[in-house]
Design a protein around this motif. Structure first.
Motif, PDB file in Angstrom:
ATOM      1  N   MET A 123      79.188 -73.070 -85.439  1.00 13.39           N
ATOM      2  CA  MET A 123      77.968 -73.398 -86.165  1.00 13.39           C
ATOM      3  C   MET A 123      76.777 -73.275 -85.217  1.00 13.39           C
ATOM      4  O   MET A 123      76.825 -73.755 -84.081  1.00 13.39           O
ATOM      5  N   PRO A 124      75.703 -72.636 -85.660  1.00  8.81           N
ATOM      6  CA  PRO A 124      74.566 -72.410 -84.755  1.00  8.81           C
ATOM      7  C   PRO A 124      73.640 -73.615 -84.690  1.00  8.81           C
ATOM      8  O   PRO A 124      73.598 -74.438 -85.616  1.00  8.81           O
ATOM      9  N   PRO A 125      72.880 -73.757 -83.605  1.00  8.89           N
ATOM     10  CA  PRO A 125      71.817 -74.771 -83.570  1.00  8.89           C
ATOM     11  C   PRO A 125      70.823 -74.520 -84.701  1.00  8.89           C
ATOM     12  O   PRO A 125      70.702 -73.395 -85.205  1.00  8.89           O
ATOM     13  N   LEU A 126      70.111 -75.561 -85.090  1.00 11.53           N
ATOM     14  CA  LEU A 126      69.130 -75.443 -86.163  1.00 11.53           C
ATOM     15  C   LEU A 126      67.745 -75.201 -85.588  1.00 11.53           C
ATOM     16  O   LEU A 126      67.479 -75.445 -84.407  1.00 11.53           O
ATOM     17  N   ALA A 127      66.875 -74.726 -86.444  1.00  7.47           N
ATOM     18  CA  ALA A 127      65.493 -74.499 -86.042  1.00  7.47           C
ATOM     19  C   ALA A 127      64.877 -75.801 -85.529  1.00  7.47           C
ATOM     20  O   ALA A 127      65.071 -76.862 -86.115  1.00  7.47           O
ATOM     21  N   GLY A 168      84.083 -73.164 -72.989  1.00 10.76           N
ATOM     22  CA  GLY A 168      84.768 -73.000 -71.717  1.00 10.76           C
ATOM     23  C   GLY A 168      85.638 -74.175 -71.333  1.00 10.76           C
ATOM     24  O   GLY A 168      85.879 -74.407 -70.137  1.00 10.76           O
ATOM     25  N   GLN A 169      86.161 -74.919 -72.326  1.00 12.51           N
ATOM     26  CA  GLN A 169      86.954 -76.109 -72.032  1.00 12.51           C
ATOM     27  C   GLN A 169      88.325 -76.064 -72.697  1.00 12.51           C
ATOM     28  O   GLN A 169      88.930 -77.104 -72.943  1.00 12.51           O
ATOM     29  N   LEU A 170      88.807 -74.878 -72.985  1.00  9.68           N
ATOM     30  CA  LEU A 170      90.129 -74.725 -73.588  1.00  9.68           C
ATOM     31  C   LEU A 170      91.173 -74.492 -72.502  1.00  9.68           C
ATOM     32  O   LEU A 170      91.059 -73.551 -71.710  1.00  9.68           O
ATOM     33  N   HIS A 171      92.193 -75.334 -72.453  1.00 10.69           N
ATOM     34  CA  HIS A 171      93.365 -75.141 -71.603  1.00 10.69           C
ATOM     35  C   HIS A 171      94.493 -74.679 -72.524  1.00 10.69           C
ATOM     36  O   HIS A 171      95.088 -75.489 -73.244  1.00 10.69           O
ATOM     37  N   ARG A 186      89.015 -73.069 -81.025  1.00  6.57           N
ATOM     38  CA  ARG A 186      87.937 -72.082 -80.921  1.00  6.57           C
ATOM     39  C   ARG A 186      86.661 -72.721 -80.366  1.00  6.57           C
ATOM     40  O   ARG A 186      85.963 -72.120 -79.541  1.00  6.57           O
ATOM     41  N   TYR A 187      86.363 -73.947 -80.797  1.00  2.81           N
ATOM     42  CA  TYR A 187      85.178 -74.629 -80.261  1.00  2.81           C
ATOM     43  C   TYR A 187      85.358 -74.935 -78.770  1.00  2.81           C
ATOM     44  O   TYR A 187      84.428 -74.751 -77.973  1.00  2.81           O
ATOM     45  N   PHE A 188      86.542 -75.395 -78.396  1.00  2.00           N
ATOM     46  CA  PHE A 188      86.785 -75.644 -76.978  1.00  2.00           C
ATOM     47  C   PHE A 188      86.592 -74.358 -76.171  1.00  2.00           C
ATOM     48  O   PHE A 188      85.998 -74.363 -75.092  1.00  2.00           O
ATOM     49  N   ASP A 189      87.101 -73.260 -76.704  1.00  2.00           N
ATOM     50  CA  ASP A 189      87.039 -71.980 -76.001  1.00  2.00           C
ATOM     51  C   ASP A 189      85.594 -71.528 -75.810  1.00  2.00           C
ATOM     52  O   ASP A 189      85.205 -71.074 -74.729  1.00  2.00           O
TER      53      ASP A 189
END
Length: 341
Positions: free
Chosen positions: A324-328, A270-273, A264-267
């Protein structure tokens, strides 16, 4: 330039002094190993600003160790953070990173409780902290020999493949896109950019994908310095280029289930094959079967592997899943090595 006052930046956003470092330890019911680690932390020639210990709802003996160890550190250095339930290594490092950032740490050095710190570790790290935002040093094994170290994701297969010592450049480092929480040193600016470690992993793959995420925004390296000594004895088989250690059913389950989180993170990036990743998942399953046969000398864990693989399919189908989202306060990062100010 005086290295004690040198400051670094992401895209011009100045960070604080390098020495503002927190060692972040996650522990669960291994009080004697934790005691030895804390003794080594207290003996470091360059002391960290904080030692944050996340107790994953251990039995009382762990708190006894922490109480006794506090006297060896300056007041306020040892931070005892006990959780009410066991959140696994992933959950522990998630919480430990949050605590370290709240304290004001500029560098976070993640480690499990089954290592000891080489006294000169931070002195050895110092020149590399001038150049890179995510760094791994080397480790000695229990018997004092160099521990097998890996790895770099093969992006097509989505599996980390091993390095050898010959992979180090003449400058003494190797660029990677994978890593381990048994010694990952990462700048707080990188943590804010990629978010806290993902507690949903519980155990397995959490550190590899965290370093992969870091590699999307900065340079991640292994450096040819020894900074940790492994202390936990495990059954293992030496395959030459790498070792296969024993593993629990809990680890086997998450090894397969968490492949879905990696995918899911790769996807998202945009780096999931998909075909290659499916092959990599099958290879991971095969490797775990080999581990069972060679190390455990049984096939009784096969059903657990199948269950983990099946449960991973639910993660793939979860339409509500988000990374996981970026932090403030996350800086804008162009990628590549640090920029000097």
């Amino acid at each position: 330039m005086n290295t004690r006052t040198r400051s670094l930046a992401y895209g011009g956003a100045v960070t604080s002094e390098r020495e503002n470092l927190a060692v972040v330890i996650v522990t669960f019911n291994r009080p004697e190993l934790l005691r030895e680690l804390l003794v080594s932390a207290a003996r470091m020639t360059r002391a960290p600003r904080w030692v944050v210990v996340v107790d994953n709802a251990s039995e009382p003996a762990t708190q006894d160790v922490l109480t006794a160890a506090a006297a060896a550190f300056p007041e306020g250095t040892l931070v005892n953070h006990r959780l009410e339930r066991n959140t696994g290594g992933a959950g522990g490092f998630h919480e430990g990173a949050r605590v370290a950032l709240d304290l004001g740490a500029d560098w976070l050095w993640f480690m499990d409780d089954d290592v000891e710190i080489i006294p000169e570790a931070l002195d050895l790290f110092a020149p590399w902290m001038e150049r890179f935002g995510c760094i791994h040093g080397r480790r000695y094994d229990v018997d004092g020999t160099p521990f097998y170290w890996q790895a770099k994701f093969n992006q097509f297969l989505g599996v980390p493949l091993p390095y050898t010592v010959g992979s180090f450049s003449s400058d003494g480092y190797a660029v990677t896109n994978s890593g381990t929480f048994e010694g990952m040193l990462i700048h707080a600016g990188v943590v804010r950019r990629i978010g806290l470690p993902d507690s949903r992993f519980f155990i397995s793959w959490d550190d590899a994908i965290y370093a992969w995420l870091a590699a999307q925004v900065t340079t991640v390296v292994y450096v040819d310095i020894f900074v940790l000594h492994r202390k936990r004895v495990q059954r293992q088989v030496n395959l030459g280029i790498r070792h296969l250690n024993d593993a629990s059913d809990l680890t086997r389950y998450h090894m397969m289930r968490n492949r879905a989180y990696v995918g899911r993170y790769f996807d998202v990036h945009g780096q999931l094959h998909r075909v290659g990743f499916a092959i990599g998942t099958a290879l991971t399953f095969a490797k775990e079967i080999v581990r069972l046969l060679l190390v455990e000398r049984t096939l009784r864990g096969t059903r657990v592997l199948v269950t983990g693989w099946r449960d991973g399919r639910r993660i793939w189908r979860d339409r509500a899943w988000e990374p996981m989202p970026p932090l403030a306060g996350a800086p804008t990062i162009e990628g590549g090595p640090w920029q000097e100010v």
